[in-house]
Design a protein around this motif. Structure first.
Motif, PDB file in Angstrom:
ATOM      1  N   ALA A  39       8.210   9.698  45.001  1.00 58.42           N
ATOM      2  CA  ALA A  39       8.770  11.035  44.797  1.00 58.42           C
ATOM      3  C   ALA A  39       9.608  11.469  46.001  1.00 58.42           C
ATOM      4  CB  ALA A  39       7.657  12.038  44.533  1.00 58.42           C
ATOM      5  N   GLY A  40       9.160  11.139  47.205  1.00 57.70           N
ATOM      6  CA  GLY A  40       9.913  11.479  48.408  1.00 57.70           C
ATOM      7  C   GLY A  40      11.234  10.729  48.504  1.00 57.70           C
ATOM      8  N   VAL A  41      11.232   9.473  48.084  1.00 61.15           N
ATOM      9  CA  VAL A  41      12.470   8.677  48.074  1.00 61.15           C
ATOM     10  C   VAL A  41      13.448   9.272  47.066  1.00 61.15           C
ATOM     11  CG1 VAL A  41      13.455   6.410  47.514  1.00 61.15           C
ATOM     12  CG2 VAL A  41      11.370   6.562  48.892  1.00 61.15           C
ATOM     13  N   VAL A  42      12.954   9.624  45.887  1.00 63.45           N
ATOM     14  CA  VAL A  42      13.822  10.228  44.868  1.00 63.45           C
ATOM     15  C   VAL A  42      14.358  11.568  45.369  1.00 63.45           C
ATOM     16  CG1 VAL A  42      13.858  11.244  42.549  1.00 63.45           C
ATOM     17  CG2 VAL A  42      12.804   9.008  42.925  1.00 63.45           C
ATOM     18  N   GLN A  43      13.514  12.364  46.025  1.00 64.25           N
ATOM     19  CA  GLN A  43      13.975  13.642  46.564  1.00 64.25           C
ATOM     20  C   GLN A  43      15.110  13.432  47.563  1.00 64.25           C
ATOM     21  OE1 GLN A  43      11.408  15.853  49.333  1.00 64.25           O
ATOM     22  NE2 GLN A  43      11.856  17.703  48.146  1.00 64.25           N
ATOM     23  N   GLN A  44      14.960  12.463  48.457  1.00 64.65           N
ATOM     24  CA  GLN A  44      16.008  12.214  49.456  1.00 64.65           C
ATOM     25  C   GLN A  44      17.277  11.689  48.792  1.00 64.65           C
ATOM     26  OE1 GLN A  44      15.995  13.022  52.866  1.00 64.65           O
ATOM     27  NE2 GLN A  44      18.149  12.722  52.376  1.00 64.65           N
ATOM     28  N   TYR A  45      17.123  10.789  47.810  1.00 66.61           N
ATOM     29  CA  TYR A  45      18.267  10.251  47.067  1.00 66.61           C
ATOM     30  C   TYR A  45      19.039  11.393  46.396  1.00 66.61           C
ATOM     31  CZ  TYR A  45      20.670   8.221  43.022  1.00 66.61           C
ATOM     32  OH  TYR A  45      21.591   7.904  42.057  1.00 66.61           O
ATOM     33  N   ILE A  46      18.325  12.270  45.695  1.00 70.96           N
ATOM     34  CA  ILE A  46      18.981  13.377  44.991  1.00 70.96           C
ATOM     35  C   ILE A  46      19.630  14.336  45.986  1.00 70.96           C
ATOM     36  CG2 ILE A  46      18.544  15.424  43.571  1.00 70.96           C
ATOM     37  CD1 ILE A  46      16.521  13.633  42.010  1.00 70.96           C
ATOM     38  N   ALA A  81      23.835  22.285  39.596  1.00 67.74           N
ATOM     39  CA  ALA A  81      22.663  21.767  38.871  1.00 67.74           C
ATOM     40  C   ALA A  81      21.403  21.908  39.719  1.00 67.74           C
ATOM     41  CB  ALA A  81      22.878  20.307  38.498  1.00 67.74           C
ATOM     42  N   ARG A  82      20.272  22.061  39.022  1.00 70.29           N
ATOM     43  CA  ARG A  82      18.965  22.105  39.681  1.00 70.29           C
ATOM     44  C   ARG A  82      18.183  20.897  39.190  1.00 70.29           C
ATOM     45  NH1 ARG A  82      16.457  26.241  37.263  1.00 70.29           N
ATOM     46  NH2 ARG A  82      14.938  24.945  36.224  1.00 70.29           N
ATOM     47  N   VAL A  83      17.561  20.179  40.112  1.00 69.44           N
ATOM     48  CA  VAL A  83      16.776  18.999  39.757  1.00 69.44           C
ATOM     49  C   VAL A  83      15.325  19.273  40.119  1.00 69.44           C
ATOM     50  CG1 VAL A  83      16.479  16.523  40.086  1.00 69.44           C
ATOM     51  CG2 VAL A  83      18.771  17.519  40.200  1.00 69.44           C
ATOM     52  N   ASP A  84      14.443  19.137  39.119  1.00 63.17           N
ATOM     53  CA  ASP A  84      13.016  19.356  39.330  1.00 63.17           C
ATOM     54  C   ASP A  84      12.254  18.071  39.084  1.00 63.17           C
ATOM     55  OD1 ASP A  84      13.052  22.250  39.782  1.00 63.17           O
ATOM     56  OD2 ASP A  84      13.685  22.382  37.688  1.00 63.17           O
ATOM     57  N   ARG A  96       7.619   5.153  38.518  1.00 66.65           N
ATOM     58  CA  ARG A  96       8.556   5.916  37.695  1.00 66.65           C
ATOM     59  C   ARG A  96       8.444   7.370  38.114  1.00 66.65           C
ATOM     60  NH1 ARG A  96       7.449   4.519  31.576  1.00 66.65           N
ATOM     61  NH2 ARG A  96       9.590   3.883  31.323  1.00 66.65           N
ATOM     62  N   VAL A  97       9.576   7.983  38.362  1.00 68.70           N
ATOM     63  CA  VAL A  97       9.620   9.399  38.706  1.00 68.70           C
ATOM     64  C   VAL A  97      10.482  10.087  37.640  1.00 68.70           C
ATOM     65  CG1 VAL A  97      10.328  11.124  40.415  1.00 68.70           C
ATOM     66  CG2 VAL A  97       9.377   8.928  41.173  1.00 68.70           C
ATOM     67  N   ARG A  98       9.861  10.999  36.906  1.00 67.74           N
ATOM     68  CA  ARG A  98      10.597  11.747  35.876  1.00 67.74           C
ATOM     69  C   ARG A  98      11.137  13.030  36.491  1.00 67.74           C
ATOM     70  NH1 ARG A  98       9.167  13.820  31.026  1.00 67.74           N
ATOM     71  NH2 ARG A  98       7.271  14.643  31.934  1.00 67.74           N
ATOM     72  N   ILE A  99      12.410  13.286  36.204  1.00 66.17           N
ATOM     73  CA  ILE A  99      13.059  14.492  36.707  1.00 66.17           C
ATOM     74  C   ILE A  99      13.668  15.269  35.533  1.00 66.17           C
ATOM     75  CG2 ILE A  99      13.584  13.531  38.983  1.00 66.17           C
ATOM     76  CD1 ILE A  99      16.486  13.094  37.982  1.00 66.17           C
ATOM     77  N   ALA A 100      13.892  16.549  35.763  1.00 62.61           N
ATOM     78  CA  ALA A 100      14.612  17.390  34.811  1.00 62.61           C
ATOM     79  C   ALA A 100      15.831  17.939  35.544  1.00 62.61           C
ATOM     80  CB  ALA A 100      13.736  18.528  34.305  1.00 62.61           C
ATOM     81  N   VAL A 101      17.011  17.696  34.982  1.00 65.95           N
ATOM     82  CA  VAL A 101      18.256  18.177  35.567  1.00 65.95           C
ATOM     83  C   VAL A 101      18.740  19.337  34.709  1.00 65.95           C
ATOM     84  CG1 VAL A 101      20.599  17.570  36.258  1.00 65.95           C
ATOM     85  CG2 VAL A 101      18.791  15.824  36.324  1.00 65.95           C
ATOM     86  N   THR A 102      18.787  20.524  35.289  1.00 65.94           N
ATOM     87  CA  THR A 102      19.235  21.716  34.570  1.00 65.94           C
ATOM     88  C   THR A 102      20.620  22.085  35.078  1.00 65.94           C
ATOM     89  OG1 THR A 102      16.954  22.458  34.331  1.00 65.94           O
ATOM     90  CG2 THR A 102      18.680  24.107  33.986  1.00 65.94           C
ATOM     91  N   THR A 103      21.576  22.094  34.157  1.00 70.33           N
ATOM     92  CA  THR A 103      22.969  22.343  34.491  1.00 70.33           C
ATOM     93  C   THR A 103      23.441  23.631  33.822  1.00 70.33           C
ATOM     94  OG1 THR A 103      23.316  19.949  34.558  1.00 70.33           O
ATOM     95  CG2 THR A 103      25.280  21.327  34.453  1.00 70.33           C
ATOM     96  N   SER A 112      22.342  27.397  30.176  1.00 74.57           N
ATOM     97  CA  SER A 112      22.087  26.115  30.825  1.00 74.57           C
ATOM     98  C   SER A 112      21.536  25.120  29.804  1.00 74.57           C
ATOM     99  CB  SER A 112      21.096  26.269  31.981  1.00 74.57           C
ATOM    100  OG  SER A 112      19.820  26.631  31.499  1.00 74.57           O
ATOM    101  N   TRP A 113      21.549  23.857  30.184  1.00 71.72           N
ATOM    102  CA  TRP A 113      20.916  22.820  29.373  1.00 71.72           C
ATOM    103  C   TRP A 113      20.171  21.891  30.317  1.00 71.72           C
ATOM    104  CZ3 TRP A 113      22.433  17.654  29.902  1.00 71.72           C
ATOM    105  CH2 TRP A 113      23.615  17.442  30.593  1.00 71.72           C
ATOM    106  N   THR A 114      19.115  21.304  29.811  1.00 77.66           N
ATOM    107  CA  THR A 114      18.268  20.452  30.636  1.00 77.66           C
ATOM    108  C   THR A 114      18.194  19.056  30.049  1.00 77.66           C
ATOM    109  OG1 THR A 114      16.951  22.347  31.336  1.00 77.66           O
ATOM    110  CG2 THR A 114      15.944  20.180  31.614  1.00 77.66           C
ATOM    111  N   GLU A 115      18.310  18.087  30.936  1.00 75.99           N
ATOM    112  CA  GLU A 115      18.238  16.677  30.574  1.00 75.99           C
ATOM    113  C   GLU A 115      17.099  16.053  31.384  1.00 75.99           C
ATOM    114  OE1 GLU A 115      21.114  12.780  31.249  1.00 75.99           O
ATOM    115  OE2 GLU A 115      21.563  14.640  32.279  1.00 75.99           O
ATOM    116  N   GLU A 116      16.211  15.347  30.722  1.00 73.10           N
ATOM    117  CA  GLU A 116      15.148  14.631  31.438  1.00 73.10           C
ATOM    118  C   GLU A 116      15.580  13.193  31.643  1.00 73.10           C
ATOM    119  OE1 GLU A 116      11.171  14.975  29.939  1.00 73.10           O
ATOM    120  OE2 GLU A 116      11.334  17.149  29.741  1.00 73.10           O
TER     121      GLU A 116
END
Length: 145
Positions: A39-46, A81-84, A96-103, A112-116
């Motif tokens: 999760a920390g790697v994905v956070q830094q990547y994003i 966009a917001r990424v959660d 596997r890290v699941r994220i939700a991208v809200t644009t 807005s719309w959200t994509e997982e």
């Protein structure tokens, strides 16, 4: 028509409280996750992707992936966009890290719309690295000049 001042005053106080709550939630700092975890790697990547630092973001890719900084340069990312982070699952050396991208849409009806998306990682030489084709990419290595 007579208006009850206490009702108006209570309504205004509630509105003010709601505005303050929204400001507090919107401005609270993002919790920094442990950079040695998936999760920390994905956070830094994003964070790197959203900042436009594609060379640094690409450092999180596994060596055998087809994706590189050039793919990120060509990808569209809405800076609003917001990424959660939704959840993380780890099985041995794979995660596997699941994220939700809200644009935001800018639309009056639907704002807005959200994509997982799922970002896959593999632990290699003691480091979690992204494999496959992670958000915001949909294809990698297919660019023809």
């Amino acid at each position: 028509m007579k208006v009850n001042r206490s009702v108006v005053g209570t309504g205004l106080a509630l509105l003010a409280l709601l505005i303050v709550a929204c400001i507090v939630v919107a401005t609270r700092p993002t919790e920094l996750l442990d950079p040695t975890t998936p999760a920390g790697v994905v956070q830094q990547y994003i964070t790197d992707v959203m900042a436009g630092d594609h060379d640094r973001a690409a450092e999180h890719f596994a060596a055998d992936t087809m994706c590189d900084a050039g793919d990120l340069d060509r990808a569209y990312v809405d800076r609003e966009a917001r990424v959660d982070l939704l959840d993380t699952s780890i099985t041995g050396a794979r995660a596997r890290v699941r994220i939700a991208v809200t644009t935001p849409t800018g639309d009056l009806v639907r704002n807005s719309w959200t994509e997982e998306r799922t970002i896959r990682l593999e632990k290699m030489d003691g480091r979690w690295l992204l494999t496959g084709i992670p958000w915001p990419l949909y294809e990698c290595g297919a660019w023809l000049s």
